[in-house]
Design an enzyme around this catalytic site. Structure first.
Site, short mmCIF file in Angstrom:
data_model
loop_
_atom_site.label_atom_id
_atom_site.label_comp_id
_atom_site.label_asym_id
_atom_site.label_seq_id
_atom_site.Cartn_x
_atom_site.Cartn_y
_atom_site.Cartn_z
N HIS A 194 -5.10 62.49 38.18
CA HIS A 194 -4.87 63.02 39.56
C HIS A 194 -5.36 64.35 39.82
CE1 HIS A 194 -3.05 63.42 43.63
NE2 HIS A 194 -2.91 64.64 43.34
N GLU A 195 -5.10 65.29 39.03
CA GLU A 195 -5.63 66.64 39.03
C GLU A 195 -7.04 66.92 39.05
OE1 GLU A 195 -3.71 69.15 40.47
OE2 GLU A 195 -1.96 67.73 40.21
N HIS A 233 -8.78 65.90 42.07
CA HIS A 233 -9.06 66.91 42.97
C HIS A 233 -10.24 67.83 42.85
CE1 HIS A 233 -5.43 66.49 45.31
NE2 HIS A 233 -4.77 66.59 44.38
N GLU A 293 -4.86 64.03 48.76
CA GLU A 293 -3.87 63.23 47.71
C GLU A 293 -4.15 62.02 47.56
OE1 GLU A 293 -1.87 64.89 45.89
OE2 GLU A 293 -2.77 67.02 46.57
N ASP A 317 -5.32 60.40 44.03
CA ASP A 317 -4.61 59.16 43.69
C ASP A 317 -5.50 57.92 43.33
OD1 ASP A 317 -2.26 60.40 43.79
OD2 ASP A 317 -1.24 59.44 45.36
#
Length: 411
Positions: A276-277, A280, A354, A358
């Protein structure tokens, strides 16, 4: 417009902001006892859900008291000429505008810390302790406060002194140079925050070799993401709550995992959180947020440059001698509604990002471990599973757990 009218406008802004905030809090509190959504039934058992409801209600009541004291203190300070008193007291020590400003803000910062200290202590050693979160010793608590004050004095004071010096040299064009200084500072902080600031408060150590590091490295290679800097931070020193974050760019990029995260989640769940990070980073969200922040800062400084030399700002706070530092405070109070609007816009983008992160984790790794990991993190922090939509829209930078789980389950 005269200074008296501007004073009443400032009071109205503060009061209206407080009322809106409390209405949202009350709306949110009405949902504390809502049944758990079907998709989240496995997050809490009955006993844990009652504990989470009690935690939310306790924080809500505490928030009412602390925010009420805060606004009453602020209003009293404004109405009874607190800014004039502090400004005159600062002028007893020097005639230099920068020295006066530093003393002025130093007194305001120290007074603010003293007012908030009992509430901070109560939240840490009563509320967080009661619900099993607190791991902070009294020594660490005091040391953190002292370090925070020292950092505020050195970093904040240094920036303030530089900006006032720039203003004295350039006057109406100061916003451009100040913008450049703040932009440079922001980039440096984004690049080196984990190396410069974090070590003052926490210990960081490289993630040890083993199955978890191997899985992380394998995933990073599969998505073409060079990740050599993986650190574990001693978050358990202060709280049982877990977190993970990405910082830096290029060769300075690193992932920091809280030791509580490593302890609470399975390896696959940690890799999913990491994916997930990485999402980003791959989706350029970090760059977007940095650019957006710099643009907003530039716009704010430009507007400030138009009004800062007007003595009306200082007089509105009851200060007889106009100055940059008092004008800055008045401008900040008047600018609050615009800040709220920009915050709404940035929260909207943040929630969208977000979802994108995801989806990236789901597409490049797996959805199931991310879902289970998010559920564990929510359970372990007694998160609110049923927030009011209006509260989410105003305050949440992330979608709710239900929204994220629903999105991750979509094909």
């Amino acid at each position: 417009m005269n200074s008296q009218t501007l004073f009443y406008i400032i009071i109205a802004i503060i009061v209206l902001d407080f009322i809106i905030d409390k209405v949202l809090d009350a709306l949110n509190a009405k949902h504390f006892k809502d049944p758990v959504p079907q998709k989240l039934q496995d997050v809490y058992d009955e006993e844990a859900y009652k504990k989470s409801q009690n935690y939310k209600a306790t924080n809500y009541r505490f928030g009412l008291w602390s925010s009420s004291v805060s606004i009453l203190t602020t209003l009293a300070f404004l109405i009874f000429g607190g800014f004039e008193y502090v400004d005159q007291w600062a002028r007893n020590f020097s005639d230099h505008p920068i020295v006066i400003a530093l003393i002025f803000f130093g007194i305001i910062m120290l007074a603010s810390q003293l007012v908030s200290l009992p509430f901070s202590y109560y939240r840490t050693f009563v509320i967080e302790e009661r619900f099993g979160f607190n791991k902070t010793s009294k020594g660490t608590f005091i040391l953190d406060k002292l370090k925070g004050l020292l950092m505020g004095a050195i970093v904040g004071g240094g920036l303030m002194a530089l900006i006032i010096w720039i203003y004295q040299l350039t006057q109406e064009r100061f916003w451009l140079y100040a913008w450049g200084v703040i932009a440079l500072f922001s980039i440096i902080m984004n690049m080196f925050y984990s190396k410069l600031i974090v070590p003052l408060f926490n210990k960081q150590s490289p993630l040890e070799d083993g199955p978890l590091r191997e899985k992380i490295s394998e995933y990073a290679q599969s998505v073409g993401f060079q990740l050599d800097n993986i650190f574990v931070i001693d978050g358990s020193k202060r709280s049982t709550k877990a977190n993970a974050y990405f910082s830096g760019f290029g060769s300075q990029k690193r992932v920091t995992l809280y030791d509580t995260l490593v302890k609470d989640l399975e390896d696959d769940e940690i890799v999913a959180v990491l994916a997930h990070e990485v999402g980003h980073y791959k989706k350029q969200h970090i760059i977007f947020n940095l650019i957006a922040s710099l643009l907003l800062t530039g716009a704010t400084l430009f507007i400030l440059s138009i009004f800062i030399s007007n003595p009306l700002l200082s007089h509105a706070l009851g200060v007889s001698i106009p100055s940059f530092h008092v004008g800055l405070v008045a401008f900040g109070l008047l600018y609050a509604p615009i800040s709220e609007l920009t915050s709404l816009v940035m929260n909207h983008f943040s929630r969208a990002f977000e979802y994108q992160a995801d989806n990236y984790a789901k597409n490049t790794y797996k959805a199931a471990p991310l879902i289970s990991g998010l559920k564990k993190l929510s359970k372990n922090s007694l998160s609110n599973l049923t927030p009011h939509p209006a509260y989410v829209w105003v305050h949440y930078s992330h979608p709710t757990l239900l929204q994220r789980v629903t999105n991750l389950n979509d094909v």
